[in-house]
Scaffold this motif. Structure first.
Motif, PDB file in Angstrom:
ATOM      1  N   ARG A   7      10.585  -7.603   4.544  1.00 34.62           N
ATOM      2  CA  ARG A   7       9.554  -7.856   5.535  1.00 34.62           C
ATOM      3  C   ARG A   7       8.262  -6.956   5.060  1.00 34.62           C
ATOM      4  NH1 ARG A   7      11.949  -5.670  10.807  1.00 34.62           N
ATOM      5  NH2 ARG A   7       9.765  -5.689  11.415  1.00 34.62           N
ATOM      6  N   ALA A   8       8.718  -5.635   4.425  1.00 32.72           N
ATOM      7  CA  ALA A   8       7.527  -4.760   3.744  1.00 32.72           C
ATOM      8  C   ALA A   8       6.616  -5.594   2.856  1.00 32.72           C
ATOM      9  CB  ALA A   8       8.012  -3.671   3.357  1.00 32.72           C
ATOM     10  N   PHE A   9       7.292  -6.450   2.015  1.00 32.82           N
ATOM     11  CA  PHE A   9       6.422  -6.999   0.967  1.00 32.82           C
ATOM     12  C   PHE A   9       5.704  -8.235   1.411  1.00 32.82           C
ATOM     13  CE2 PHE A   9       9.130  -5.304  -2.400  1.00 32.82           C
ATOM     14  CZ  PHE A   9       8.116  -4.860  -3.293  1.00 32.82           C
ATOM     15  N   LYS A  10       5.908  -8.659   2.818  1.00 35.21           N
ATOM     16  CA  LYS A  10       5.117  -9.441   3.525  1.00 35.21           C
ATOM     17  C   LYS A  10       4.020  -8.989   4.200  1.00 35.21           C
ATOM     18  CE  LYS A  10       9.203 -12.634   4.349  1.00 35.21           C
ATOM     19  NZ  LYS A  10       9.819 -13.534   5.255  1.00 35.21           N
ATOM     20  N   THR A  11       4.064  -7.608   4.309  1.00 31.71           N
ATOM     21  CA  THR A  11       2.731  -7.017   4.816  1.00 31.71           C
ATOM     22  C   THR A  11       1.910  -6.607   3.912  1.00 31.71           C
ATOM     23  OG1 THR A  11       4.152  -6.330   6.663  1.00 31.71           O
ATOM     24  CG2 THR A  11       2.090  -5.117   6.439  1.00 31.71           C
ATOM     25  N   PRO A  12       0.544  -7.052   3.895  1.00 28.35           N
ATOM     26  CA  PRO A  12      -0.202  -6.572   2.557  1.00 28.35           C
ATOM     27  C   PRO A  12      -0.482  -5.413   2.282  1.00 28.35           C
ATOM     28  CG  PRO A  12      -1.281  -8.312   4.163  1.00 28.35           C
ATOM     29  CD  PRO A  12      -0.051  -7.709   4.643  1.00 28.35           C
ATOM     30  N   ASP A  13      -0.688  -4.057   3.276  1.00 28.69           N
ATOM     31  CA  ASP A  13      -0.933  -2.890   3.112  1.00 28.69           C
ATOM     32  C   ASP A  13       0.383  -2.061   2.645  1.00 28.69           C
ATOM     33  OD1 ASP A  13       0.168  -3.353   5.592  1.00 28.69           O
ATOM     34  OD2 ASP A  13      -0.868  -1.781   6.547  1.00 28.69           O
TER      35      ASP A  13
END
Length: 439
Positions: A7-13
């Motif tokens: 999920r973190a890699f799907k969030t740009p920042d």
């Protein structure tokens, strides 16, 4: 955990922060393989191979924290160890020096000042440790018993020595800067992440060495057994590291005008392992001193023979007993200086807080001290047992010692840093999940 990373890699920042952290890690590992000017790289490799076979390096703890860069004598040879030492010294001096204690209470500005002092002390310690490492390498004592140990530094001139010390000091400053970059622009605490990477870098080689030295099914049975024991130890460490004693705190209601303030209930989380990995580091460092003195002393005196017999190999009952008792002592010592029950009791009294059934003020401080002493005993015994597992339970697998991957200092740091990093990623994901608010 894997879901959180996905999920973190799907969030740009968050993806940018994770990629930035990975880039710094790659740069750090590259620097750990660049030799210092003036060192004969081929002779170093010969002595390192021989030291790994003997598995009895005096500088094993520092080498572990540098990711193997110390014995390779690279530009990052000192690694993060000078910063760790400086941080511990400043933390201890905060209790002794009133000026530092006042800075600690000033908030962010005081913390920034203490951080600046830590940087200065780190550079000073790097110069001192770099000088000691160069002198040890020149004398041949870094790899005692190696046939080319005296030829590691062929040029003995003062210019070469100063260049090597300055290079190692600059490498330590660069490591400190990289760690601060991760803290500011990446994920997690930068120094902890670099420490995590340094220790994890030695895992594959150590595990494969156990497989190569095994005799059952070409070493695969020993290899699998160690992996299983490692998972059991990780589960145990996670369980104890997450365990805490929650002391309930109630805040009285206050009427200001027509509004009521306070009246909330909370708790003080007292961890079972309140001291973390610091007691293990202190005990290991203190037990290295007798062996270091014996190594640099000449002659064959009785005290030198006694130290080499009982306090060098790490598997003698004297060494095991001293190591365990020192860990227990430093656990109580560090908890006593890092957690001040009187200060906590005064802050609670100032804001109208109290522990149900306990009077505010001195009785509260005495109660907190009582609870802290009760939970420090199992925490200190747990640290001692975890640190001694490689010596007592894994000695038959490849000559494991206290720096074995699944032992003592390494497993505590890796699990602790891993848990904190995952918590930070999950907290940042929760801050960016507005789905419940929009509904």
């Amino acid at each position: 955990m894997l879901t959180a990373f996905a999920r973190a890699f799907k969030t740009p920042d968050l993806r940018k922060k994770l990629l930035f952290t990975l880039g710094i890690i790659v740069l750090y590992r590259l620097g750990s393989h660049v030799p210092v000017p003036g060192v004969d790289y081929q002779n170093v490799q010969i002595c390192v191979a021989q030291a790994q076979e003997n598995n009895n390096s005096l500088f094993g703890l520092v080498n572990m924290f540098s990711g193997g860069a110390l014995l390779q004598i690279t530009i990052f040879a000192l690694g993060i160890m000078p910063y760790i030492t400086a941080s511990i010294i400043l933390q201890l001096l905060t209790v002794v020096i009133p000026r530092l204690e006042a800075l600690k209470k000033e908030g962010q500005s005081g913390t920034a000042k203490i951080t600046q002092y830590t940087r200065y002390l780190t550079v000073a310690l790097a110069v001192l440790q770099g000088t000691g490492l160069v002198a040890t390498a020149r004398s041949g004592a870094l790899f005692s018993g190696c046939r080319v140990a005296n030829e590691i530094v062929p040029d003995r001139s003062m210019f070469t020595t100063i260049t090597m010390v300055i290079t190692m000091t600059a490498g330590t400053a660069a490591v400190m800067w990289l760690g601060e970059l991760i803290t500011d622009r990446g994920i997690g605490n930068g120094m902890s992440i670099l420490m995590f990477i340094s220790i994890a870098a030695g895992f594959p080689g150590s595990l494969w060495a156990i497989k190569e030295s095994g005799t059952l099914a070409k070493g695969w049975i020993e290899f699998g057994t160690v992996i299983v024991i490692g998972f059991v130890m990780v589960a145990l460490v996670v369980f104890v590291e997450q365990a805490q004693r929650r002391v309930p705190v109630q805040y009285a209601k206050r009427m200001i005008g027509r509004r009521s303030y306070g009246g909330t209930s909370t708790y003080i989380p007292l961890k079972v392992n309140q001291a973390g990995v610091i007691p293990v580091i202190f005990a290991s460092s203190l037990l290295y001193i007798p062996a270091l003195v014996a190594q640099f002393s000449s002659g064959t005196s009785e005290w030198k023979t006694w130290i080499e017999s009982y306090f060098v190999t790490g598997d003698h009952p004297y060494y095991i007993t001293a190591y365990f008792l020192l860990i227990v002592f430093f656990a109580f010592f560090y908890v006593a200086i890092s957690f001040n029950p009187e200060e906590v009791a005064d802050n609670m009294k100032k804001y109208g807080g109290f522990i149900p059934g306990i009077r505010a003020g001195r009785p509260t401080a005495e109660y907190l001290s009582y609870v802290l002493n009760r939970i420090t005993w199992p925490g200190s015994l747990y640290l001692g047992l975890i640190a001694l597992v490689p010596t007592m339970a894994l000695a038959s697998f490849g000559g494991a010692n206290q720096n074995f991957p699944f032992g003592g200092t390494s497993i505590l740091i890796i699990v602790g840093v891993g848990l904190e990093t995952v918590k930070q990623i999950e907290s940042q994901l929760q801050q960016r999940n507005y789905e419940g608010f929009l509904r």
